[in-house]
Design an enzyme around this catalytic site. Structure first.
Site, PDB file in Angstrom:
ATOM      1  N   LYS B  79      46.403  47.868  34.375  1.00  0.00           N
ATOM      2  CA  LYS B  79      45.753  46.581  34.656  1.00  0.00           C
ATOM      3  C   LYS B  79      46.822  45.496  34.798  1.00  0.00           C
ATOM      4  O   LYS B  79      47.780  45.460  34.007  1.00  0.00           O
ATOM      5  CB  LYS B  79      44.776  46.232  33.523  1.00  0.00           C
ATOM      6  CG  LYS B  79      43.945  44.973  33.763  1.00  0.00           C
ATOM      7  CD  LYS B  79      43.013  44.695  32.583  1.00  0.00           C
ATOM      8  CE  LYS B  79      42.135  43.488  32.812  1.00  0.00           C
ATOM      9  NZ  LYS B  79      41.290  43.183  31.637  1.00  0.00           N
ATOM     10  N   SER B 154      36.424  42.637  32.739  1.00  0.00           N
ATOM     11  CA  SER B 154      37.426  42.193  33.685  1.00  0.00           C
ATOM     12  C   SER B 154      38.344  43.320  34.191  1.00  0.00           C
ATOM     13  O   SER B 154      39.019  43.139  35.196  1.00  0.00           O
ATOM     14  CB  SER B 154      38.311  41.124  33.042  1.00  0.00           C
ATOM     15  OG  SER B 154      39.035  41.654  31.948  1.00  0.00           O
ATOM     16  N   SER B 178      35.691  44.034  28.229  1.00  0.00           N
ATOM     17  CA  SER B 178      36.364  44.202  29.525  1.00  0.00           C
ATOM     18  C   SER B 178      36.855  45.610  29.827  1.00  0.00           C
ATOM     19  O   SER B 178      37.266  45.884  30.951  1.00  0.00           O
ATOM     20  CB  SER B 178      37.538  43.230  29.644  1.00  0.00           C
ATOM     21  OG  SER B 178      37.060  41.952  29.965  1.00  0.00           O
TER      22      SER B 178
END
Lengths: 481, 484
Positions: B79, B154, B178
């Site tokens: 990420k 997210s 997330s």
């Protein structure tokens, strides 16, 4: 109307730890800009602080030395505000749970004693340094600005006094005493010149007898103990005049101009910052065991007050001498080392240290440990005087050379042929000559004017370039008269 | 079966047996990326060249007869919230659009040391704020199960990358759900470990007291394997816990007998889509039928979790994001008049709407006169929630719930309604507030879209969470794959 002034000091001290407060970067002073940095003290994304345990220990020791209560639970808060010298745009500081609270420093003002309360001592990180290029060197009008983050993250201890200080002299004495305590602890080099000790003063005045506080102003740019005292004296006077003229004192920060000797408005407090303090979630609360605190207390070195008492008791020094000698740790050490070598009258050593040596140090703006003179030099010098090899006057004359060259006094005396004349026959002939040449003075003395003797002694000294043993000159003159 | 479809443990066996090379695995994964990435848009940056270099190193080790780590030669996506030295790290934000870190985050470093092959940096909601990946300042990621839908957020890019077989596993970060919510929406396994178990050093902070890094994997075994190497005390992170590192794969025992499972009624209440609810109830039935002792329970203060979260997280974010000011790195407006103008316009242009919204919320919550009413009170609620969980774990080994109240929603459907969007994390947020571990495992489908089962454990109770998840996975035998 008679006024009294109310003064409180906020003193920031950079701690002498090897590494910064929240990272492993060196705290060395004077390196190339931005060479003592890492992702943490540059506030790079993702970096995290880890507290320097030595810095925490130093603050707790400082707190113990000034009689503070040490918090067994203490927290780092974030103080949020934007400024380019602050990499994260928040400063890790302390808020409602500082490490130390409720201490005090006792001041001997020679004539009266007073106790100044210490509200709190807390730990925070220093900011970087802005360099404004072009214009007047200030941010306004600068072409561009550079930031040096070498100081960013250096541990900073803030010591906040109670508004217990009543005069500029007390303010100076308090700051000096605090400095001497921190020097004894070895937690900082506490140099106002280098900026490792920074003093801000809050001052207000009120009619004598009143219990309410007046509106205070904060003074900045106090770069020496002398400017602290002068700035306060000026500001108190300014406030008095303003009030007497019916003006209102505005709460503001004022800048001390050392050259002009005046304070002027730096910024008013209309737009008070809201720092939005909250506990730093990147750091865990500090919890201490009381036996660890007690261990630190036991490790405290001899502090200036204790040393002063000991100097009075062990060396029979007057309080005044003992206080001055113990204000500065190197000075006290110098005294004790000299005594150990010299083995003579401590007061004699003290007179020299507080007299000629201090005068020289003040003139040259040096600390005793920054010169070539060692306790050996002083001990030898005093012994030469005691033994009658040189006079006190000669000793004073050769002093600057000792400071500058580090030569031992006996060497200088030899080289310059300054040895005292103690040969009775040699002096006797000079005395005869002086008596012959000054019949007037001889007559006056014989008529009972004791003062004339001094003049005659002076004449002998003049002819011997000060080298004649004064006791011998006196005795011989009296005998011959 | 293609190599890119396999799990970590399957690929490792083949590598050790010298049936395949790390290069072949890497080629397989990149061929998949080449094929589907245009549709999914999981990656912000693909690091193909370094990936092949890393694969080559592993092949050389294998050739030299060296023992390799279970993660060696495994292609993994990271990420874009985790710093990677020399590799652009944007946090999904314009303000960091050209930012290249000088150091690598501890979590990524831990995996690189084991020899993973990094495929690239994945898309995300800007500064990890969002539940749909629509808040990425670059482009939205698409759900591999239905390209018109969001992957969740997210960590939507990381979830989609694994679901679309564009990586064998990936790393995400979870502040309020997330990792778990996009795992549920994309039909993969996603775990948020106990706060402090994985170092946060190098993770660009959103809300420091809630952020935690964790893996997305294709099965629970892979999750345990990644966790083994991801965790560990880090002297660079003061909140990192000191524990002896367990072997989480040893926790994957095929037995549920006597395990006490609580179902908090607050997480099965209104707001949960009825079809999602029945899929989850079916999953719970499977657990109960196979030896687990299941009972309903109540954690009354969970009702306030969302409110407390939207004070605490923005408050911390408002301070954490203050450093993005244009002074030292990242975006800076080119034509600033003075310092204040530079600050204000850099941040106005550099941050997106959701980030600005949260900075404002947090700034307000910390302001003088409001601190006690908001931040102070939210912290008290947080304590009450922790107490609720502690009480529940006196009675139960794990708690279960839906991970997300709905399946993947359409791109654009909720973006105009922040409150509706915030409700996506209603089941996951309490777990972050309590700092405890939670996993999402696929437990069925509604209208062709995956549903996740959330399993919550007590602090440092990863082994029990993994054990229950593993058993469910074995019993349920889910084999669905998106059709791309």
């Amino acid at each position: 109307m008679e006024f009294e002034s109310i003064i409180g000091l906020e003193i920031h001290v950079e701690l002498a730890t090897k590494s910064k407060m929240f990272c492993a970067c060196s705290t060395r002073f004077g390196e190339e800009p931005n060479t003592q940095t890492c992702p943490v003290c540059l506030g790079l994304p993702g970096s995290l602080p880890v507290a320097n345990e030595k810095a925490i220990e130093y603050v707790i020791k400082s707190g113990l030395a000034v009689g503070c209560d040490i918090s067994l639970y203490s927290v780092f808060h974030r103080k949020n505000y934007f400024y380019p010298d602050m990499p994260k745009n928040y400063q890790i500081s302390q808020y409602d749970l500082p490490l130390c609270v409720n201490g005090h420093i006792d001041l001997d003002m020679e004539g009266y004693e007073t106790r100044i309360g210490i509200t709190r001592i807390h730990l925070e990180e220093d900011t970087g340094k802005l360099i404004h290029v072009g214009g007047a060197g200030r941010i306004a009008g600068a072409e561009y600005s550079l930031v040096d983050f070498n100081r960013a993250g250096v541990p900073l201890m803030e010591i906040v006094s109670e508004p217990d200080i009543r005069t500029p002299e007390e303010a100076k004495a308090y700051a000096q005493k605090l400095r001497s305590i921190l020097l004894a602890l070895g937690v900082s080099d506490v140099s106002m010149e280098k900026g490792s000790m920074r003093v801000d003063a809050n001052v207000s005045i009120r009619p004598k007898g009143s219990t309410e506080f007046g509106v205070k102003t904060e003074l900045k740019n106090l770069n020496s103990f002398r400017s602290l005292q002068r700035a306060l004296a000026y500001e108190i006077e300014r406030q008095k005049k303003a009030i007497e003229a019916g003006e209102v004192i505005v709460q503001e920060t004022r800048h001390w101009d050392e050259n002009k000797g005046v304070t002027s408005t730096l910024r008013t407090k209309e737009y008070a910052h809201d720092y939005r303090y909250f506990p730093d979630p990147d750091l865990v609360p500090m919890e201490f065991k009381s036996d660890w605190i007690e261990k630190l207390r036991a490790e405290l070195p001899e502090l200036p007050d204790e040393r002063k008492q000991r100097f009075m008791k062990d060396y029979g020094l007057p309080a005044h001498d003992a206080r001055l000698l113990t204000e500065d740790k190197p000075m006290g050490d110098f005294f004790e080392e000299t005594i150990a070598l010299y083995k003579g009258d401590p007061k004699f050593v003290s007179n020299w240290l507080l007299g000629d040596i201090s005068y020289y140090l003040n003139t040259e703006n040096l600390e005793i440990d920054e010169t070539a003179i060692t306790p050996r030099h002083l001990a030898d010098l005093l012994r030469l005087i005691d033994q009658g090899v040189i006079s006190g006057k000669i000793a004073k004359e050769i002093f600057p050379e000792i400071f500058e060259t580090g030569k031992l006094p006996q060497v200088i005396v030899e080289e310059k042929g300054m040895t005292q004349i103690s040969d009775e026959s040699e002096i006797s002939s000079i005395v005869d000559l002086v008596l012959q040449e000054n019949p007037g003075a001889v007559k006056e003395y014989r008529e009972g004017k004791e003062r004339a003797l001094g003049f005659l002694v002076g004449q002998v000294m003049r002819l011997t370039k000060g080298r004649a043993n004064p006791q011998l000159v006196n005795r011989l003159l009296r005998e011959k008269l | 079966m293609e190599l890119y479809q396999m799990t970590i443990h399957e690929l490792h066996e083949k590598l050790v047996a010298k049936e395949i090379s790390a290069k072949e695995i890497t080629e397989s994964v990149f061929s998949r990326i080449d094929k589907v990435e245009d549709k999914v848009k999981a990656y912000l940056l693909i690091t193909r060249d370094t990936a092949f270099e890393q694969a080559k190193d592993i092949d050389e080790k294998i050739a030299a007869g060296e023992k390799i780590s279970p993660l060696a030669g495994i292609p993994a996506a990271i990420k874009d919230v985790m710093c990677t030295r020399g590799v652009r790290t944007t946090c999904g934000s314009k303000i960091l659009e050209n930012y290249v870190p000088v150091y690598t985050s501890t979590a990524v470093e831990n995996l690189l040391r084991e020899g993973i092959v990094m495929t690239g940096k994945t898309n995300m909601d800007e500064f990890a704020m969002g539940s749909s990946n629509e808040n990425s300042r670059f482009f939205p990621t698409h759900n591999p199960w239905d390209l018109e839908r969001v992957p969740g957020g997210s960590s939507g890019g990381s979830a989609a990358a694994v679901a679309a077989d564009e990586a064998i596993f990936s790393l995400g970060s979870d502040t309020g759900g997330s990792i778990r919510q996009p795992a549920a929406l994309c039909g993969v396994v996603g775990m948020k470990p106990t706060y402090g178990l994985v170092s946060r050093y190098g993770l660009i902070a959103f809300a420091s007291s809630l952020d935690q890094i964790g893996p997305f994997t294709k099965d629970v075994t892979d999750c345990a394997i990644v966790l083994n190497y991801l965790i560990g005390h880090d002297p660079m992170d003061s909140t990192s816990v000191k524990i002896d590192k367990p072997d989480y794969t040893k926790a994957l025992v095929g037995d549920l007998k006597g395990i006490r499972i609580g179902v908090p009624k607050e997480l099965m209440a209104e707001g949960i889509d009825s079809q999602v609810k029945s899929v989850v109830e079916n999953a719970i039935r499977i657990l109960a039928e196979n030896g687990a002792l299941v009972a309903e329970t109540s954690l009354p203060n969970l009702a306030y979790a969302l409110s407390a979260y939207y004070i605490i997280a923005p408050a911390e974010a408002s301070s954490n994001l203050a450093r993005f000011d244009g002074v030292r790195y990242g975006y800076r407006v080119p034509d600033a008049e003075d310092l204040m103008d530079m600050y204000m316009r850099t941040r106005a242009e550099g941050f997106g709407d959701e980030v600005k919204r949260r900075i404002m919320l947090g700034t307000y919550a910390l302001s003088a006169g409001y601190y006690e009413a908001y931040y102070g009170r939210a912290q008290k609620v947080r304590t009450l929630i922790i107490n609720d969980f502690n009480r529940a774990f006196d009675e139960f080994d794990v708690l279960v719930s839906p991970t997300s109240p709905t399946t993947a929603f359409k791109i654009g459907e909720r973006i105009a309604d922040p409150l509706q969007m915030y409700l996506s994390d209603i089941c996951t947020i309490p777990v972050n507030l309590a700092g405890i571990p939670g996993i999402s495992v696929p437990c069925g489908m509604v209208d062709g879209l995956p549903v996740g089962l959330q399993i919550i454990g007590k602090s440092l109770g990863e082994e029990m969470v993994l054990r229950v998840a593993y058993n469910f996975e074995q019993l349920f035998g889910w084999k669905e794959k998106p059709n791309l």
